[in-house]
Design a protein around this motif. Structure first.
Motif, PDB file in Angstrom:
ATOM      1  N   ASP A 125      13.056  -6.966  21.556  1.00  0.00           N
ATOM      2  CA  ASP A 125      13.868  -5.791  21.872  1.00  0.00           C
ATOM      3  C   ASP A 125      14.296  -5.854  23.340  1.00  0.00           C
ATOM      4  N   PRO A 126      15.518  -5.392  23.677  1.00  0.00           N
ATOM      5  CA  PRO A 126      15.962  -5.438  25.078  1.00  0.00           C
ATOM      6  C   PRO A 126      15.145  -4.546  26.004  1.00  0.00           C
ATOM      7  N   GLU A 127      14.521  -3.498  25.460  1.00  0.00           N
ATOM      8  CA  GLU A 127      13.804  -2.541  26.321  1.00  0.00           C
ATOM      9  C   GLU A 127      12.319  -2.423  25.972  1.00  0.00           C
ATOM     10  N   LYS A 128      11.998  -2.292  24.693  1.00  0.00           N
ATOM     11  CA  LYS A 128      10.597  -2.119  24.296  1.00  0.00           C
ATOM     12  C   LYS A 128       9.893  -3.470  24.297  1.00  0.00           C
ATOM     13  N   PRO A 129       8.876  -3.657  25.151  1.00  0.00           N
ATOM     14  CA  PRO A 129       8.226  -4.973  25.238  1.00  0.00           C
ATOM     15  C   PRO A 129       7.342  -5.275  24.035  1.00  0.00           C
ATOM     16  N   MET A 130       7.278  -6.550  23.701  1.00  0.00           N
ATOM     17  CA  MET A 130       6.340  -7.032  22.685  1.00  0.00           C
ATOM     18  C   MET A 130       5.182  -7.706  23.418  1.00  0.00           C
ATOM     19  N   THR A 131       3.954  -7.326  23.106  1.00  0.00           N
ATOM     20  CA  THR A 131       2.776  -7.819  23.819  1.00  0.00           C
ATOM     21  C   THR A 131       2.069  -8.884  22.983  1.00  0.00           C
TER      22      THR A 131
END
Length: 493
Positions: free
Chosen positions: A101-107
């Motif tokens: 996603d461009p804004e919501k980070p993937m951890t």
């Protein structure tokens, strides 16, 4: 044979053409890099000039500078020293960039298990960017399992034959080779044999080992692996639920008890093995080299890495520092004050600071002075690594009045610290004549352009107003504004 080089660091005693000499680790690494360069140029049929070298995150300034020196000796231009866990994250993320996603980070948590190092890094990905949140490691891996098996089998052989294979280098190498095969078999089976012909004193050796017995022997290593996992999770400030995926890499990641521990501590998640377990670091380094090199076109992918070591700067206070309180520093500046004769320290790059950033420190001095740089916590450094980073002397002409000195400290892209330079700032007022546009007042309008007062518009001669049409008053037109250029004297600093 290991020895000490001229600088007091670990060196290698080498006999070449009948002459014995001690080579430093930097020289040996340079020879290794030179050989790698030759192999690569032969394979690619092209010259190698720019490289990215991956190093463990535990490498401090002195080790990183030694690698840079070795590369320079080998004739290589280092675009970046990248941490191994960062290279792994880059190899993972660049091909999945469109999935983020461009804004919501993937951890994502990366558990890397090698022969001698266990590393856990937690990385956040957004489209076109990765950010290393935290990384923790310990010197534990496949080597510890080999050692447990070797000690157990050597005891069995000594009990049977009466001599210790670990006391003889040739016998120890033979046993280590056999143990390595046994360990690999135990990764997929519950029992494995070990057989060594003529281990020592012309005696053969054979035995059996179960996975349960191996795990019992590896209990201390298990505790260290668990400690690394828990430390990384605590330092990230996250809960296991906030981690979206767990990726395991490295040759040691095939060991069942290591996979079980990683899954257990990180919330019972299923482990992902989508990456090449042996080549992730070198692939990430190659991709970083392509990104930094102007010769290749690679999709934009930003890599934000952090330093695990905090860096302090120390200086001796001066009476001139009282001037610092009178003036407001510019944005991004750090005021360095202190009483006369008082030794002061300040954290210029705290733990977790981003690499490749510049800090400006402001001092007020009448004469030359010195600043020292050192690591905040020596306990996190590798054994034998000096705490001190260096002493820097700032030269300036003696003066009666305190002068403002700006010192630039940089944490480079390689993760090394340096003082980039210093500037003496003096404010001086001077007059400057400039041209300015000024509007002319109404009384300054030229006479030929102004209409006589009271004059009204009259109908043309012989023309009468039409019947029923009232005479409309003439609309007043605003006079056109006139400007002129004038010389203005202004004071500037």
């Amino acid at each position: 044979m290991c020895s000490s080089d001229l600088d007091g660091f670990a060196g290698y005693e080498v006999t070449y053409k009948g002459e014995t000499s001690v080579k430093s680790a930097t020289e040996v690494t340079a020879a290794y890099l030179t050989k790698l360069k030759d192999l690569t140029e032969t394979w690619c049929e092209a010259k190698v000039t720019d490289v990215v070298i991956a190093v463990p995150s535990s490498f401090a300034d002195v080790q990183r500078q030694a690698v840079l020196d070795a590369a320079h000796i080998a004739g290589l231009s280092v675009l970046r020293l990248i941490n191994e866990h960062t290279a792994t994250a880059l190899a993972y993320g660049i091909y999945r960039s469109n999935d983020f996603d461009p804004e919501k980070p993937m951890t994502v948590a990366f558990c890397s298990v090698g022969h001698s190092l266990f590393s856990v890094s937690i990385v956040q990905f957004v489209r076109g960017k990765l950010n290393v949140v935290v990384e923790r490691n310990d010197k534990v891996g496949g080597r510890e399992m080999d050692e447990c098996l070797m000690r157990e089998f050597s005891k069995q052989f000594e009990k049977k034959v009466g001599c210790d294979p670990l006391s003889n280098k040739k016998a120890a190498f033979k046993l280590e080779d056999a143990v390595s095969k046994t360990k690999k078999i135990l990764s997929a089976n519950y029992e494995a044999p070990v057989n060594v012909e003529c281990l020592m004193e012309d005696e053969d050796f054979s035995s059996q080992m179960t996975r349960a017995d191996l795990e019992t022997m590896c209990a201390p290593a298990m505790a260290r692996v668990r400690a690394v996992l828990e430390s990384a999770l605590a330092a990230s400030g996250m809960t296991p639920d906030q981690i979206d995926s767990v990726e395991v890499v490295g040759g040691g990641s095939r060991v069942p008890w290591i996979k079980t521990l990683c899954s257990e501590v990180l919330g019972g998640k299923d482990l992902s093995t989508t990456m090449n377990q042996e080549e992730t670091v070198c692939r990430g380094s190659a991709l970083q080299a392509a990104i930094l090199s102007p010769l290749y076109k690679v999709r934009d992918f930003k890599v934000d890495d952090t330093t695990p070591f905090g860096i302090n700067v120390g200086w001796m206070g001066s009476a001139a520092d009282s001037e610092a309180a009178k003036e407001e520093g510019e944005e991004g500046e750090q005021q360095m004050g202190g009483a006369e004769g008082e030794y002061k320290t300040a954290a210029v790059f705290p733990v977790g600071s981003m690499t490749n950033q510049l800090k400006m420190m402001t001092f007020y001095r009448k004469a030359p002075f010195e600043i020292t740089a050192e690591y905040q916590d020596p306990s996190v450094l590798l054994a034998g690594t000096p705490k001190e980073l260096g002493t820097f002397k700032i030269e300036l002409p003696p003066s009666d009045a305190p002068k403002k000195i700006k010192v630039k400290a940089k944490l480079t892209l390689h993760g090394t610290f340096l003082i980039e330079g210093a500037q003496l700032v003096e404010e001086e007022e001077y007059e400057e004549t400039i041209k300015e546009k000024r509007e002319l007042a109404a009384e300054e309008t030229p006479a030929e352009e102004a209409k006589p007062e009271g004059e009204e518009a009259k109908p043309a001669e012989g023309e009468a107003p039409k019947e029923g049409e009232e005479k409309k008053p003439e609309e007043k037109k605003e006079p056109e504004k006139k400007y002129e250029w004038v010389d203005v004297v202004k004071k500037k600093k």
